[in-house]
Design an enzyme around this catalytic site. Structure first.
Site, PDB file in Angstrom:
ATOM      1  N   GLU A 107      -8.401 -20.283  38.112  1.00  0.00           N
ATOM      2  CA  GLU A 107      -8.880 -20.238  39.586  1.00  0.00           C
ATOM      3  C   GLU A 107      -9.430 -18.932  39.751  1.00  0.00           C
ATOM      4  O   GLU A 107     -10.263 -18.834  40.609  1.00  0.00           O
ATOM      5  CB  GLU A 107      -7.817 -20.865  40.352  1.00  0.00           C
ATOM      6  CG  GLU A 107      -7.538 -22.171  40.504  1.00  0.00           C
ATOM      7  CD  GLU A 107      -6.347 -22.528  39.619  1.00  0.00           C
ATOM      8  OE1 GLU A 107      -5.629 -23.553  39.410  1.00  0.00           O
ATOM      9  OE2 GLU A 107      -6.017 -21.792  38.494  1.00  0.00           O
ATOM     10  N   GLU A 124      -0.722 -27.429  37.048  1.00  0.00           N
ATOM     11  CA  GLU A 124       0.179 -27.309  38.211  1.00  0.00           C
ATOM     12  C   GLU A 124       1.132 -28.811  38.221  1.00  0.00           C
ATOM     13  O   GLU A 124       2.129 -28.742  38.588  1.00  0.00           O
ATOM     14  CB  GLU A 124      -0.473 -27.006  39.338  1.00  0.00           C
ATOM     15  CG  GLU A 124      -0.884 -25.482  39.300  1.00  0.00           C
ATOM     16  CD  GLU A 124      -1.661 -25.063  40.738  1.00  0.00           C
ATOM     17  OE1 GLU A 124      -1.048 -24.124  41.504  1.00  0.00           O
ATOM     18  OE2 GLU A 124      -2.693 -25.862  40.931  1.00  0.00           O
TER      19      GLU A 124
END
Length: 697
Positions: free
Chosen positions: A125, A105
Site C-alpha cells: 500500500e 490482510e
C-alpha cells in the site's frame, strides 16, 4: 450466494472459493460473497474447519483497482477480516500466486496459513501513498515482530513463501501446484490434531518482548534518508508502533486514523495517478490492440560502451541472445569486461547465482563484423550523438540486415526520419531511447518516425514489456518528450546561474521538490561532454545556441563524475557532489565576459523558471501530438528523469499547482524575459481560459 465466492463442503472441510478473474481482487462482490460464504460455513454442522482458497493464477492480490476513487460500499474489508477472525471454527488460508495488500490482510484474519513454495506475500500500500487499512499493521507485528513488519510495510516489497515461513507469517510451505489439495490436507490435519482457533489479534508474545525497544525512533531516523520527502512510510511506522503501545482494538482505531490521513494526502493522489498511468501508457491511442508484432528472437547491438553494454544486459537477462558489435577488439573486450563486472557485482549481492552470470554472459556474443547481423530480428544502434555517424551505420544495416528486421536507434535527441533516410526501408526504422544506466533505468522511450510501420510500433512496445521496461510511444522531434523538456529546464537553470544564482542553489530547489538530484549534479552524472556535443551539433546545424559556462567546463576536461570534476568535485569512489571554488570563479569570469551584473535570485523564482518552462514545453508537445496524453509525459519523467512519483509527474503536478497560475506566470516571464520558450503554449492558454486541467484532455 455470490457468483464470485462459493461455498462447498468436502468431507469435514467447508471450502470457501474466490473466483474473480484476473487476480481475485477484493471488490464489493467478493467482500459480500466472503461474508455470505462464511455464514454458510458457520451454519454447516458437518464442517469442522473452513478453507479459504482461490481459483486461477493467484490468491487475493489486493484491492479492486476498478473501485479506486469511488465511495466504499459496505461491507468494508476490515469488517470482513474481523468476521473471519471471530469464527469459532478454524479457518485456513491456502495461498498461491500472490497474497498482497488486502489479500494478505484476509489471510492474517484466518487462523492458519499454508502457502505453495512459489507464493509471495506483501503489503504494498505504501507505493500508493497509503498504509494497510484492514489490520495489516496490527496483525503482522504479532506474527513477525517489529523489524520484519516495518521492513515489509514501509517498503511495500514482497516476501517469498520461504521467507514468510521463517518470519512466522505462514505456518507451512508445501511443494506442488494444487493449492486446494494442499489446503484440504492442512485443514484435515488441523481437525485430526484438534488444533484450536488461533486468532492473530490475541498473540502478544512478540509485542510484549519488543515494547520500549527504541526500534521505532531508529527506524524513523533511517527513513529520513531513504524515504525523504515521503509521507506514508512515516505513517506506516506510526501505525506499527501502535500495535506495541495500544490494545488491539485501540490499535485498529489508530490504524484507521492514520489510513485516513494518508488518503487525504496529495502524495496519495500523485502515487495513484502514477500507478494508473503506468498501466495505461502501454495502450497506445490509434494503435489497435490486435496489431500484429514481429518476432524478436535475436538482437544485434552496435556499440559496447556504457549504453550499448547496458542494453545488451536487458536482453540477456530475459534469455534473448545478443550480438554485440564494436569496431575495435580493444573496445569490445573492455565492454564485455564491464558487463561481466556488473553481473558479478549483482551475484555478490545475492540477486543472481554465479551460474546465471555465466548463462547471461554466454548469450552476449561479441563481433567485429556487421555480417553477423544478417539474420537478427532487431538491431539497436548505441553510438554517440552524431547524425553523420548514425546515417552511415544505418546505410550499412540496410544492406546487411534481412527484410523485416527492425532497425532502431538509441538516439536521445536526433531526427528519426533523417536517420531513416539513409535506408530503403523507413517503415522499419524506429527510435528506442534507453536511459543510463540502461540495465537499471525502467523507461524506454520508443520514438516513431513519420513512416514507422504500425507493427514496428507494436513490436517495440511489446519488447519493452518483455525486457521489463516501461515503454512509452512518442513522436519524432528534437529531444522527443523527455530531453526536449529537460533541455528547456537546463537552459533556464544555466541562465539563472548566469544571472546570479549558484549551481547548488538551483540544485537544492529541485531536490527539495523531490528530485533525487538537481540539474547540475545530473549533468555531472550523465557527463558534461554529452550536453556539449549536443550543443555543438545544434550550432553546426545553424541554430543560435548561446555561449555557456558549461561549455568552458567541457573544454577544460571537467566532464563530470567520470573525471571527478565537473560542475562539482567528486572524491575517489564517491558520487557526492562537493562545491568547487574554481567553478565559482569560472562562472564569475563568464558573467564578466558577458557583461552580466549578478543579482540575488529567490528559490521561488528558480522553482517557477525551472519547472514552468517544462510545463509550457510539455503543453507544446501535447499540442503537436508528440505525446498522445499528459500521462505519457508524466511516465517519461517519473521513470526516466527521477520526477517524484508522489507528485504524479510534471503535467499532473501542474494541475495540482493550477493551470491558470502557471499560465499567468509563463505569460509574465514572456513579457519580462522574452524568448520562444516563454511564449505560452496555445494549449496552456486554452486550458487556463476554460478552467480545465491537463488531466481532462
Amino acid at each position: 450466494m455470490s457468483e464470485v465466492v462459493t461455498y462447498q463442503r468436502e468431507g469435514a472441510v467447508g471450502v470457501i472459493t474466490v473466483n474473480y478473474p484476473p487476480v481475485n481482487a477484493l471488490g464489493h462482490a467478493v467482500r459480500s460473497g466472503l461474508l455470505a460464504a462464511l455464514e454458510q460455513g458457520q451454519q454447516d454442522a458437518e464442517a469442522k474447519a473452513l478453507l479459504l482458497v482461490c481459483e486461477g493464477r493467484t490468491f487475493i492480490a489486493g484491492a479492486d483497482i476498478r473501485e479506486f476513487g469511488k465511495p466504499m460500499q459496505e461491507p468494508g474489508l476490515p469488517s470482513v477480516v474481523e468476521a473471519f477472525e471471530s469464527s469459532d471454527k478454524p479457518i485456513i488460508a491456502a495461498i498461491h500466486g500472490t497474497a498482497l495488500g488486502g489479500g494478505l490482510e484476509m489471510a492474517l484474519g484466518c487462523h492458519y496459513r499454508v502457502a505453495l513454495e512459489s507464493a509471495r506475500v506483501g503489503l504494498p500500500e505504501v507505493k500508493l501513498g497509503l498504509l494497510p487499512g484492514a489490520g495489516g499493521t496490527q496483525r503482522l507485528p504479532r506474527l513477525a515482530g517489529a523489524q520484519v513488519s516495518l521492513d515489509m510495510i514501509t517498503s511495500g516489497n514482497f516476501a517469498s513463501a520461504a521467507e514468510a515461513l521463517q518470519d512466522g507469517i505462514v505456518d507451512a510451505v508445501e511443494s506442488g501446484d494444487d493449492v486446494k489439495a494442499v489446503g484440504l490436507a492442512f485443514a484435515q490435519k488441523v481437525i485430526d490434531e484438534g488444533k484450536p482457533v488461533r486468532r492473530v489479534r490475541d498473540l502478544n508474545d512478540k509485542v510484549e518482548a519488543e515494547k520500549g525497544s527504541g526500534i521505532f525512533d531508529q527506524y524513523r531516523a533511517g527513513l529520513q534518508k531513504k524515504a525523504c520527502g515521503l509521507f506514508s512510510p512515516f505513517k506506516c511506522v506510526d501505525a506499527v508502533e501502535a500495535a506495541f503501545q495500544l490494545p488491539f482494538t485501540d490499535g485498529m482505531k489508530r490504524e484507521r486514523e492514520l489510513f485516513m490521513e494518508c488518503m487525504e494526502s496529495p502524495q496519495r493522489a500523485g502515487l495513484v495517478h502514477a500507478f494508473f498511468a503506468e498501466r495505461e501508457v502501454s495502450k497506445v491511442p490509434g494503435l489497435p490492440k490486435d496489431t500484429p508484432v514481429r518476432d524478436v528472437n535475436t538482437v544485434g547491438i552496435i556499440g559496447a560502451g556504457t549504453m550499448g553494454g547496458g542494453i545488451a544486459m536487458n536482453f540477456a537477462n530475459v534469455g534473448i541472445p545478443v550480438r554485440l558489435l564494436e569496431v575495435k577488439q580493444e573496445a569490445l573486450d573492455k565492454g564485455l569486461a564491464i558487463i561481466r563486472r556488473n553481473y558479478e557485482n549483482t551475484a555478490r549481492k545475492g540477486r543472481i547465482t554465479q551460474a546465471q552470470v555465466e548463462e547471461r554472459m554466454a548469450l552476449i556474443q561479441p563481433t567485429l563484423s556487421y555480417d553477423d547481423f544478417a539474420d537478427v530480428d532487431l538491431v539497436i544502434e548505441a553510438v554517440f550523438e552524431n547524425m553523420g555517424v548514425k546515417k552511415e551505420i544505418f546505410g550499412t544495416l540496410d544492406k546487411v540486415c534481412k527484410p523485416g528486421a527492425i532497425l532502431a536507434s538509441n538516439t536521445s535527441t536526433l531526427d528519426i526520419d533523417e536517420i531513416a533516410s539513409a535506408t530503403s526501408r523507413p517503415q522499419d526504422v524506429v527510435g528506442m531511447h534507453f536511459f543510463s544506466p540502461a540495465n537499471v533505468m525502467k523507461l524506454l522511450e520508443n520514438v516513431c518516425g513519420s513512416q514507422t510501420a504500425d507493427d514496428v510500433k507494436a513490436t517495440v512496445m511489446a519488447v519493452a514489456k518483455r525486457i521489463k521496461k516501461v515503454g512509452v510511444l512518442v513522436g519524432n522531434c528534437y529531444g522527443f518528450v523527455g530531453n526536449r523538456m529537460l533541455h528547456q529546464r537546463g537552459a533556464e537553470a544555466t541562465k539563472l546561474v548566469n544571472e546570479g544564482a549558484s549551481p547548488q542553489q538551483v540544485d537544492k530547489v529541485l531536490t527539495d521538490l523531490g528530485f533525487p538530484m538537481g540539474q547540475f549534479a545530473m549533468s555531472d552524472l550523465a557527463g558534461i561532454d554529452v550536453g556539449y556535443r549536443i550543443r555543438e551539433e545544434r550550432r553546426k546545424a545553424g541554430e543560435d545556441v548561446p555561449a555557456s559556462w558549461m561549455d568552458k567546463l567541457a573544454e577544460e576536461g571537467r566532464l563530470g563524475q567520470k573525471t571527478q570534476a565537473g560542475v562539482y568535485l567528486y572524491e575517489e569512489g564517491s558520487r557526492k557532489p562537493v562545491v568547487d571554488p574554481k567553478v565559482d570563479a569560472l562562472i564569475a569570469e563568464f558573467r564578466k565576459e558577458q557583461g552580466i551584473e549578478p543579482r540575488e535570485i529567490s528559490d521561488q523564482e528558480i522553482l517557477e523558471r525551472c519547472m514552468y518552462v517544462m510545463i509550457n514545453e510539455g503543453a507544446k508537445i501535447l499540442e503537436e501530438g508528440i505525446a498522445a496524453r499528459a500521462l505519457d509525459v508524466d511516465i517519461v519523467w517519473i521513470y526516466g528523469y527521477g520526477f517524484p512519483a508522489y507528485r504524479g509527474g510534471p503535467m499532473f503536478w501542474a494541475d495540482q499547482v493550477g493551470v491558470k497560475e502557471i499560465y499567468d506566470t509563463v505569460k509574465r516571464f514572456h513579457d519580462t524575459l522574452g524568448g520562444d520558450q516563454w511564449k505560452p503554449a496555445a494549449l496552456l492558454e486554452r486550458l487556463a481560459g476554460e478552467g480545465k486541467t491537463f488531466g481532462s484532455l
